[in-house]
Design a protein around this motif. Structure first.
Motif, PDB file in Angstrom:
ATOM      1  N   PRO A  47      90.523  59.811  35.197  1.00 56.66           N
ATOM      2  CA  PRO A  47      89.059  59.674  35.182  1.00 56.66           C
ATOM      3  C   PRO A  47      88.416  59.678  36.571  1.00 56.66           C
ATOM      4  N   HIS A  48      89.087  59.085  37.566  1.00 56.67           N
ATOM      5  CA  HIS A  48      88.502  59.077  38.912  1.00 56.67           C
ATOM      6  C   HIS A  48      88.546  60.468  39.524  1.00 56.67           C
ATOM      7  N   TYR A  49      89.595  61.193  39.248  1.00 54.98           N
ATOM      8  CA  TYR A  49      89.749  62.581  39.706  1.00 54.98           C
ATOM      9  C   TYR A  49      88.638  63.443  39.103  1.00 54.98           C
ATOM     10  N   ILE A  50      88.411  63.282  37.810  1.00 57.95           N
ATOM     11  CA  ILE A  50      87.349  64.036  37.134  1.00 57.95           C
ATOM     12  C   ILE A  50      85.988  63.676  37.726  1.00 57.95           C
ATOM     13  N   PHE A  51      85.763  62.384  37.949  1.00 64.08           N
ATOM     14  CA  PHE A  51      84.486  61.933  38.512  1.00 64.08           C
ATOM     15  C   PHE A  51      84.227  62.566  39.877  1.00 64.08           C
ATOM     16  N   ARG A  52      85.227  62.540  40.740  1.00 64.16           N
ATOM     17  CA  ARG A  52      85.050  63.077  42.099  1.00 64.16           C
ATOM     18  C   ARG A  52      84.722  64.575  42.065  1.00 64.16           C
ATOM     19  N   HIS A  55      81.241  65.242  40.305  1.00 65.15           N
ATOM     20  CA  HIS A  55      80.147  64.866  41.204  1.00 65.15           C
ATOM     21  C   HIS A  55      79.958  65.925  42.292  1.00 65.15           C
ATOM     22  N   GLN A  56      81.080  66.405  42.846  1.00 63.35           N
ATOM     23  CA  GLN A  56      80.977  67.400  43.915  1.00 63.35           C
ATOM     24  C   GLN A  56      80.408  68.717  43.404  1.00 63.35           C
ATOM     25  N   LEU A  57      80.745  69.078  42.162  1.00 63.93           N
ATOM     26  CA  LEU A  57      80.201  70.304  41.573  1.00 63.93           C
ATOM     27  C   LEU A  57      78.683  70.250  41.468  1.00 63.93           C
ATOM     28  N   HIS A  58      78.155  69.074  41.216  1.00 64.52           N
ATOM     29  CA  HIS A  58      76.705  68.915  41.130  1.00 64.52           C
ATOM     30  C   HIS A  58      76.052  68.967  42.507  1.00 64.52           C
ATOM     31  N   CYS A  59      76.862  68.788  43.551  1.00 66.36           N
ATOM     32  CA  CYS A  59      76.324  68.817  44.927  1.00 66.36           C
ATOM     33  C   CYS A  59      76.533  70.193  45.553  1.00 66.36           C
ATOM     34  N   MET A  71      83.556  66.001  54.477  1.00 67.13           N
ATOM     35  CA  MET A  71      84.581  65.597  53.514  1.00 67.13           C
ATOM     36  C   MET A  71      85.986  65.853  54.059  1.00 67.13           C
ATOM     37  N   GLN A  72      86.119  66.887  54.889  1.00 64.60           N
ATOM     38  CA  GLN A  72      87.419  67.152  55.512  1.00 64.60           C
ATOM     39  C   GLN A  72      87.828  65.987  56.402  1.00 64.60           C
ATOM     40  N   GLU A  73      86.872  65.457  57.159  1.00 56.25           N
ATOM     41  CA  GLU A  73      87.163  64.338  58.051  1.00 56.25           C
ATOM     42  C   GLU A  73      87.492  63.077  57.251  1.00 56.25           C
ATOM     43  N   LYS A  74      86.800  62.876  56.150  1.00 57.93           N
ATOM     44  CA  LYS A  74      87.077  61.721  55.288  1.00 57.93           C
ATOM     45  C   LYS A  74      88.487  61.817  54.709  1.00 57.93           C
ATOM     46  N   LEU A  75      88.861  63.019  54.250  1.00 52.06           N
ATOM     47  CA  LEU A  75      90.205  63.235  53.710  1.00 52.06           C
ATOM     48  C   LEU A  75      91.257  63.006  54.784  1.00 52.06           C
ATOM     49  N   ALA A  76      91.015  63.525  55.986  1.00 57.11           N
ATOM     50  CA  ALA A  76      91.975  63.374  57.083  1.00 57.11           C
ATOM     51  C   ALA A  76      92.168  61.902  57.449  1.00 57.11           C
ATOM     52  N   ALA A 273      87.258  66.969  47.537  1.00 61.61           N
ATOM     53  CA  ALA A 273      86.952  65.973  46.503  1.00 61.61           C
ATOM     54  C   ALA A 273      88.210  65.626  45.720  1.00 61.61           C
ATOM     55  N   ALA A 274      88.995  66.653  45.372  1.00 64.92           N
ATOM     56  CA  ALA A 274      90.253  66.418  44.656  1.00 64.92           C
ATOM     57  C   ALA A 274      91.225  65.624  45.516  1.00 64.92           C
ATOM     58  N   GLY A 275      91.352  66.007  46.785  1.00 67.26           N
ATOM     59  CA  GLY A 275      92.291  65.336  47.687  1.00 67.26           C
ATOM     60  C   GLY A 275      91.928  63.889  47.942  1.00 67.26           C
ATOM     61  N   ILE A 276      90.649  63.605  48.090  1.00 68.19           N
ATOM     62  CA  ILE A 276      90.201  62.225  48.307  1.00 68.19           C
ATOM     63  C   ILE A 276      90.470  61.391  47.058  1.00 68.19           C
TER      64      ILE A 276
END
Length: 377
Positions: A47-52, A55-59, A71-76, A273-276
């Motif tokens: 569910p959290h994976y789907i949410f992320r 949400h990103q698809l809507h953005c 988002m790349q920096e957040k993932l890193a 989004a998936a990686g985070i």
């Protein structure tokens, strides 16, 4: 148009999944003990994976690396913290093969050399350079065979030292655990020697953690069981839980510059989004500890089975050597609805989601014990 016929696949059309359970278009239900080559790390349709991702698809779904992507920096940052490599740099791409290609390129740029040492039994991908360092001539075309690569036996420190002593090696590449070769693990002593020999001979140590990384072995990376740090680490599979995502972790001594590496789709907004989501779930649900616990439980329950010649692995990366492996694997699927993998003709390979439960482990154990009591071995 027809599909290019290159896969041997089951005549099963999977359409739904939840956790470690999947189902096909006919309503048949299965237990996933293979995770699509170890890709499914946090479970299907988490569910959290789907949410992320939703949400990103809507953005914003995608834009290229011509613009800044926070988002790349957040993932890193998240990956560095959880993996213990927070002082390293991250290059994002799309697949394990691409990650290895870029790792080899970085090593060659840094050292000014082209020769690579790989291990016998290795598998690093199917693109040009990755296939050249894969020890399977049947997969190679003449184009792939032109790279300068030497293969040495795993754990043969003497052979490795001899090849490195020529001072013409850019990198040594080692899988944290060899998956395609039957879940075969390099010794702690060999990994430590490889690290020191690379330093002595001005070569870089690359650890391919594409299958064995992301918590699968009870550590974030399998080589961390040997308490070493590599110069470059490649990762993919479990990184995106099914979304194409891969990465190259690069020591800070290896400097980047504009144009050195590049990719169109790597590190795009949806991939990040998936990686985070994967990293957040691994941390929140303590999936690395779960992989260690359930993996040890599986091995302890299976190791006395007389049908098993050898059982190897760490965490939820397990290889089981069986005389009639193909028969047993077929019966697990057809009679008990359990997906497993294979390595060669003898090794049953288990790579379930890291979220697998003890109850689901018991389901596999019961089915395996029942089949191996019937099948002649």
């Amino acid at each position: 148009m027809k599909l290019f016929d290159v896969y041997n696949c089951y005549n099963i059309n999977l359409v739904n999944g939840k956790g470690s359970k999947i189902s096909d278009d006919k309503g048949n239900k299965y237990l996933d003990f293979y995770g699509g080559h170890g890709v499914i790390s946090i479970g299907h349709s988490h569910p959290h994976y789907i949410f992320r991702i939703e949400h990103q698809l809507h953005c914003l779904g995608f834009y290229s690396n011509a613009v800044k992507n926070d988002m790349q920096e957040k993932l890193a940052c998240k990956l560095g913290k959880i993996s213990g490599y927070d002082d390293y740099n991250l290059f994002l791409c799309n697949s394990g093969a691409e990650a290895n290609e870029n790792a080899l390129k970085v090593a060659s740029f840094h050292t000014g050399k082209s020769k690579v040492i790989a291990l016998k039994g290795s598998f690093h991908g199917r693109s040009s350079g990755a296939l050249a360092i894969t020890d399977n001539s049947k997969l190679s075309s003449e184009f792939n065979a032109k790279h300068e690569v030497v293969f040495v036996d795993m754990n043969d420190t003497t052979a490795l030292e001899k090849e490195l002593s020529n001072q013409d090696v850019a990198a040594v590449i080692i899988e944290g655990i060899q998956g395609v070769n039957g879940v075969v693990e390099p010794s702690v002593e060999f990994l430590k020697s490889a690290k020191s020999l690379c330093e002595k001979n001005n070569a870089l140590l690359i650890l391919d953690e594409i299958q064995s990384g992301y918590g699968r072995t009870g550590k974030f990376f399998a080589h961390q069981h040997a308490d070493i740090k590599a110069d470059i680490i490649t990762t993919a599979k479990g990184m995106g839980n099914g979304f194409p995502l891969a990465g190259v972790l690069i020591h800070p001594k290896l400097e980047g510059k504009a144009g050195l590496l590049g990719t169109t789709f790597g590190g795009n907004h949806l991939a990040c989004a998936a990686g985070i989501a994967v990293l957040e779930t691994i941390e929140e649900e303590q999936l690395i500890a779960n992989a260690e616990k359930i993996g040890a439980y599986l091995i302890s329950k299976l190791e006395d089975n007389k049908a098993i010649n050898t059982i190897r692995g760490k965490g939820l990366m397990i290889g089981i050597d069986l005389e009639n492996m193909t028969v047993i694997r077929k019966q697990l699927l057809e009679d008990h609805g359990i997906f497993t993998g294979s390595s060669g003709n003898k090794t049953l390979r288990l790579l379930p989601p890291l979220s697998i439960t003890k109850k689901e482990a018991d389901q596999f154990i019961e089915a395996f014990q029942k089949i191996t009591q019937i099948v002649e071995v």
